[in-house]
Design an enzyme around this catalytic site. Structure first.
Site, PDB file in Angstrom:
ATOM      1  N   GLU A 217       0.826  -1.207   0.000  1.00 25.60           N
ATOM      2  CA  GLU A 217       0.000   0.000   0.000  1.00 25.60           C
ATOM      3  C   GLU A 217       0.862   1.261   0.000  1.00 25.60           C
ATOM      4  O   GLU A 217       0.543   2.250  -0.677  1.00 25.60           O
ATOM      5  CB  GLU A 217      -0.938   0.010   1.212  1.00 25.60           C
ATOM      6  CG  GLU A 217      -1.962  -1.107   1.239  1.00 25.60           C
ATOM      7  CD  GLU A 217      -3.061  -0.952   0.188  1.00 25.60           C
ATOM      8  OE1 GLU A 217      -3.045   0.038  -0.572  1.00 25.60           O
ATOM      9  OE2 GLU A 217      -3.931  -1.844   0.125  1.00 25.60           O
ATOM     10  N   ARG A 221       0.756   3.839  -3.317  1.00 23.23           N
ATOM     11  CA  ARG A 221       0.098   5.123  -3.072  1.00 23.23           C
ATOM     12  C   ARG A 221       1.102   6.246  -2.842  1.00 23.23           C
ATOM     13  O   ARG A 221       1.035   7.293  -3.487  1.00 23.23           O
ATOM     14  CB  ARG A 221      -0.845   5.013  -1.868  1.00 23.23           C
ATOM     15  CG  ARG A 221      -1.931   3.965  -2.027  1.00 23.23           C
ATOM     16  CD  ARG A 221      -2.963   4.053  -0.910  1.00 23.23           C
ATOM     17  NE  ARG A 221      -3.737   2.823  -0.793  1.00 23.23           N
ATOM     18  CZ  ARG A 221      -5.023   2.776  -0.470  1.00 23.23           C
ATOM     19  NH1 ARG A 221      -5.684   3.878  -0.228  1.00 23.23           N
ATOM     20  NH2 ARG A 221      -5.651   1.618  -0.378  1.00 23.23           N
ATOM     21  N   ASP A 361      -5.120  -9.833  -8.303  1.00 22.66           N
ATOM     22  CA  ASP A 361      -5.351  -8.966  -9.455  1.00 22.66           C
ATOM     23  C   ASP A 361      -4.115  -8.353 -10.097  1.00 22.66           C
ATOM     24  O   ASP A 361      -3.785  -8.620 -11.253  1.00 22.66           O
ATOM     25  CB  ASP A 361      -6.349  -7.863  -9.082  1.00 22.66           C
ATOM     26  CG  ASP A 361      -6.024  -7.176  -7.747  1.00 22.66           C
ATOM     27  OD1 ASP A 361      -4.984  -7.470  -7.137  1.00 22.66           O
ATOM     28  OD2 ASP A 361      -6.838  -6.331  -7.318  1.00 22.66           O
ATOM     29  N   GLU A 528     -11.939   0.682 -10.536  1.00 20.84           N
ATOM     30  CA  GLU A 528     -11.547  -0.288 -11.564  1.00 20.84           C
ATOM     31  C   GLU A 528     -12.394  -0.218 -12.837  1.00 20.84           C
ATOM     32  O   GLU A 528     -11.862  -0.352 -13.951  1.00 20.84           O
ATOM     33  CB  GLU A 528     -11.574  -1.712 -10.992  1.00 20.84           C
ATOM     34  CG  GLU A 528     -10.459  -2.003 -10.017  1.00 20.84           C
ATOM     35  CD  GLU A 528     -10.703  -1.405  -8.633  1.00 20.84           C
ATOM     36  OE1 GLU A 528      -9.709  -1.175  -7.894  1.00 20.84           O
ATOM     37  OE2 GLU A 528     -11.883  -1.147  -8.283  1.00 20.84           O
TER      38      GLU A 528
END
Length: 629
Positions: A217, A221, A361, A528
């Site tokens: 993360e 980010r 993903d 998405e």
């Protein structure tokens, strides 16, 4: 669009048509007689003259009766990418060969009616309707930022209903860094100044003092946001020299400080698989409580670390991060598909759960994007090969159609390749249409790619799947009462059905195809689907993707906007009015609104043949195409 938008222009792809022009037959013969030894030797005897005439008429007959399957060149797949085979002349070795299979031509109804061919870019990009809609997205971004600035400045996220901030990502002001490049792209100078000043004043100290953060993360980010801001704000990279905010080097030095601490996750592990939890202030690293890492998390760090090596001149970031993918290359797979957990202690996969939703993903996304980032260098073709094998596995093992109306969806194999199929599809899977489209054309428009015969059968198959899945992802929105998608949907199949769990929109054609369980009805403002609409619009130029994006944006405005500032996630998209969940995720500013803004704007801004977007929508330049710091 704003006059302050980025000045990058889309690189045109030109081919020298002269290379492929056919010379007239008799000109070929004349030149041959003038320049070769045939004239000298064969003309000396009558037998030679007869044989020469026989040869001329024989070649003429073959050329007149043999129809070339194409006039512009053929395409085939090779290990090192797409290979073009010129057809400007006839070679004797090819005369008796069977014509190769060619990519199928578009059917007549797709050539004009769907907006894929012959689109006038100037009309699309100067339409006042879309300029106005793009400005509405910018206003929404300003509204989201105003709430964050007023109630949560310096915190990771805003709780817009209770008007306070919360640190859920380690306390590094994640919303500020995530939103910064969006503000730069939109030309929101005031936000750029405010965010840049906070980063310059506070972020390095926070990095030095912060405790535990998640490697994945924080990389996507914060590190990704800093690196994108560095590139976009650099004068030498084409930005307006009067740009707002600190000097670009501030972003770069802060990124290096953060990355040096994050590297501990790699260097502390006994294998190539990094530990997922990092204590920044020490720095130190350790595995998660169960000892496992998410496969997607360990394989979704490389774009960012590669770019940092490029601009810093220090290869250690690339060396450490790329070990992960080099190791995964050696592990057993199921038609390119892999389980969603991996052990840093052993370097082996754990469990058998295979899915393209959470924890799986972005592994597939980064296989393609790292190869593109490296400008398709031969040293990285193994990534493209892994991606292509995996997409074949997706089509073979995970793609099915719903009943009664045949929506194409991607399911899961929760207990492994030999277990039963689950018709569950996370909203997260809706990244896949955009990735498939990008992988098919490598960032060019479909029209450009087809015109130059750059698409093979597999590319066309993936592009068709991308469009089918994008339709499904949009219908996950349309089927609900609010027009917003749930976090998870199930699809009605012959093997699975549950009554009374529709989305609430009784007028939807697909009400009986999509099943939404009570625990899955929340919406987190996820990006998405609009991400894939952006990629598909850029690549196919079909205006329906813009219209779908506008419908989604209107639903966000209607049901998630908080009047005092910010936007809120929702508890239940099937009920009206929906209860607000009191959380504005950082990716709403960093991804959702960015992709919507770009979807409605000029396609020359952040062109797909010069940039790849990291999984948090931070644009990273492709090596050798956009200036690199």
């Amino acid at each position: 669009m704003s006059s302050k938008s980025l000045p990058y222009s889309k690189r045109d792809v030109h081919y020298d048509n002269a290379k492929f022009r056919h010379r007239p037959f008799f000109k070929v013969i004349t030149q041959t007689l003038q320049t070769s030894n045939v004239k000298n030797h064969c003309m000396s005897c009558s037998t030679g003259k007869f044989l020469l005439l026989l040869m001329i008429f024989g070649v003429a007959y073959l050329m007149l009766t043999h129809t070339s399957p194409t006039t512009d060149g053929l395409v085939k797949s090779s290990k090192n990418g797409t290979e073009h085979i010129k057809s400007g002349g006839i070679r004797f070795g090819n005369i008796f060969r069977k014509p190769p299979r060619l990519p199928p031509q578009l059917p007549p109804d797709e050539k004009g009616s769907r907006g894929n061919i012959g689109v006038d870019h100037r009309k699309l990009n100067s339409d006042p309707k879309w300029i106005a809609r793009q400005q509405n997205v910018k206003k929404a971004f300003i509204h989201a930022w105003s709430g964050y600035k007023k109630y949560a400045m310096g915190y990771d996220e805003l709780m817009p209903v209770s008007k306070q901030g919360v640190d859920g990502l380690g306390g590094l002001g994640a919303t500020i860094v995530d939103a910064l490049d969006t503000a730069m792209i939109m030309g929101a100078d005031e936000v750029v100044s405010e965010a840049g000043l906070w980063i310059e004043t506070h972020l390095s100290n926070k990095i030095n003092q912060t405790g535990q953060v998640n490697l994945f993360e924080t990389t996507i980010r914060v590190l990704g946001g800093l690196l994108s801001a560095y590139h976009l704000s650099s004068v030498e990279n084409g930005m307006d020299p009067t740009h707002k905010g600190p000097k670009p080097v501030v972003y770069l030095e802060t990124a290096k400080n953060l990355a040096d601490r994050l590297l501990t996750g790699f260097t502390s592990s006994p294998t190539a698989i990094p530990f997922g939890d990092i204590v920044l202030r020490d720095p130190s690293a350790h595995p998660a409580p169960d000892g496992l890492s998410s496969t997607s998390e360990v394989s979704t760090l490389q774009l960012e670390f590669n770019y940092l090596s490029s601009v810093s001149g220090d290869p250690k970031y690339t060396v450490e991060s790329m070990k992960v993918l080099e190791h995964i290359k050696t592990l057993p797979k199921v038609e390119g598909l892999i389980p969603i957990f991996i052990s840093p202690s052993t370097g082996e996969f754990a469990g058998e759960n295979i899915r393209l939703g959470s924890r799986g993903d972005s592994y597939y996304e980064y296989l393609l994007k790292i190869w593109l980032q490296k400008n398709r260098e031969s040293n990285f073709t193994y990534l493209r090969d892994m991606y292509e094998e995996a997409m074949k596995g997706v089509r073979h093992r995970l793609v099915q159609k719903s009943i009664p109306n045949g929506l194409v969806f991607v399911g899961e194999l929760p207990f492994g390749a030999n277990s039963s199929f689950s018709s569950k599809m996370d909203h997260l899977v809706c990244f896949l249409p955009g990735t498939l489209a990008l992988g098919a054309t490598k960032g060019l428009t479909k029209e450009e790619a087809m015109k130059n015969n750059m698409l093979n059968f597999e590319d066309l198959e993936n592009l068709k799947l991308a469009e089918d899945l994008a339709k499904t992802c949009f219908e996950m929105y349309s089927v609900t009462s609010t027009g917003l998608a749930p976090e998870i949907a199930y699809f009605h199949t012959k093997e699975f059905s549950e009554g009374g769990l529709d989305g609430g929109n009784k007028s939807s054609e697909y009400m009986n195809d999509i099943i939404i369980k009570p625990a899955d009805r929340h919406n987190l403002l996820r990006p998405e689907t609009v991400e894939s609409l952006f990629f598909l619009y850029r690549i196919t130029e079909d205006p329906k993707y813009r219209e779908w994006g506008w419908q989604i944006f209107e639903a966000f405005e209607k049901y998630t906007r908080v009047d005092t500032g910010g936007y809120s996630s929702l508890d239940d998209v099937t009920s009206v009015p929906p209860h607000k969940r009191d959380k504005m995720e950082t990716f709403f500013l960093g991804e959702t609104l960015k992709y919507l803004y770009l979807l409605f704007g000029d396609s020359s801004v952040i062109p797909l043949d010069k940039f790849v977007f990291n999984t948090e929508a931070h644009p990273i330049p492709i090596e050798g195409t956009a200036k690199m710091g």
